[in-house]
Design an enzyme around this catalytic site. Sequence first.
Site, PDB file in Angstrom:
ATOM      1  N   ALA A 134     -62.998 -34.086  74.866  1.00  0.00           N
ATOM      2  CA  ALA A 134     -62.470 -35.379  75.297  1.00  0.00           C
ATOM      3  C   ALA A 134     -61.263 -35.785  74.464  1.00  0.00           C
ATOM      4  O   ALA A 134     -60.259 -36.273  74.995  1.00  0.00           O
ATOM      5  CB  ALA A 134     -63.561 -36.443  75.206  1.00  0.00           C
ATOM      6  N   ASP A 135     -61.344 -35.594  73.156  1.00  0.00           N
ATOM      7  CA  ASP A 135     -60.220 -35.927  72.285  1.00  0.00           C
ATOM      8  C   ASP A 135     -58.991 -35.078  72.622  1.00  0.00           C
ATOM      9  O   ASP A 135     -57.865 -35.591  72.694  1.00  0.00           O
ATOM     10  CB  ASP A 135     -60.599 -35.698  70.823  1.00  0.00           C
ATOM     11  CG  ASP A 135     -61.393 -36.854  70.245  1.00  0.00           C
ATOM     12  OD1 ASP A 135     -61.233 -37.990  70.727  1.00  0.00           O
ATOM     13  OD2 ASP A 135     -62.180 -36.618  69.308  1.00  0.00           O
TER      14      ASP A 135
END
Length: 413
Positions: free
Chosen positions: A187-188
């Site tokens: 996600a990052d």
Amino acid sequence: MNADPRKAQNSISRPLDGVRVLAVENFIAGPFASMWLADSGAEVVKVESREGGDYSRSTSPVRTADDGTVHGLSFLRSNRNKKSVTLDLKRPEGKQIFIELAREADIVVENLRPGVMDRLGIGYDALREQNPRLIYVAISGFGHTDVKASPYTDYPAFDIVGQAMSGLMYRPERRDDRPTYLGFSMADLQGGILAVQGALLALYQRERTGLGKKVDISLYDASLIQNEISVAMYSAFRKPTPPGVHAVTAPFGTYRARDGYIVIAVLGEHIWKRFCQVIGKPELPDDPRFVDGISRRANSDALNAHIDTWLGTLTRAEAVDALRAGGVPASVVNDVADVFDCPHIAAREMLMTLDDPVWGPIQVAGNPIKMSDVPEPEAGLPPRLGQHTDTVLAAWLRMNAAEIEALRMQEVI
């Protein structure tokens, strides 16, 4: 005598040469976004607190330098080719210096909690009054309400929250019903990629309008788009996709050869027919159980029996060679150690060595964007905390040595 090709290459401009970026960031998503901008030639100034700086400087694993400072391995991963300026943003003098820097900047990247920059008086609304051309890129768990409201905006979030809420943790193969973290900061990283894309889109539009804008990236959103096939399938059939399998086709996944695992990816009936030829079962396309991808997925146990019989006599290399020769996408399954010996990784220069004075030579993932007539980014070391404070204040704000020293004595920098 011919000129040194390396010197000639280094003289070539990069796509973002001349672009100035201010980064107020911690951990992964923001730092990766600004690092990729730096790789492309932007001058990235990382604004950090005087005490400790980016939290990843002290996040384990760490090593301690001779002067007693701790050096986190995480910081090496995502901060090459940047400059570091220390600034106390809670003090009026620090806030004013940041505003003055923003007047000279093209892009601000921040991944603080929504509202923090506004409370400091240096959010988008405040900065665009000073610099209407400024592009303000914000990365957060659930987005900023001034761009697109979310009921979750104020909730804290790390990468794992985005993976959890988007349904991705139900996608990997597993032995029970417990959701599985993907094992890396997907996600990052995806949030950082989208932040760069948004910044570049805004830069392009600014060329036509003369105005900047705010780019709002949510880690939840960034995760959801990775789960898009499950979203579409559930919308159509109202039935969750089984874990670890492709939603619309088979064979598609990991299969065991005599000496380990390979992946096979059959997508489309033309590749299915090729696959059947390779495994010596040209009659399978006529079997009603295997008439299309959905049918094959529903009858995967019967299909896997044919595949297991074929693979049971072959090594991984033999099976992959046969599949590739037959036009079927396949590969061995590498672990991370295999990547270091992979000829593709070497040829594409996808491992970059940072010669860090504390950690020694550390290899990190390189930049995946390859462009004609643009050299590979330098393996510039991440900056020491505050290393460039004096030079940036002098170059950007034209401060003299006495002014800078006065700020240091006041503990503003």
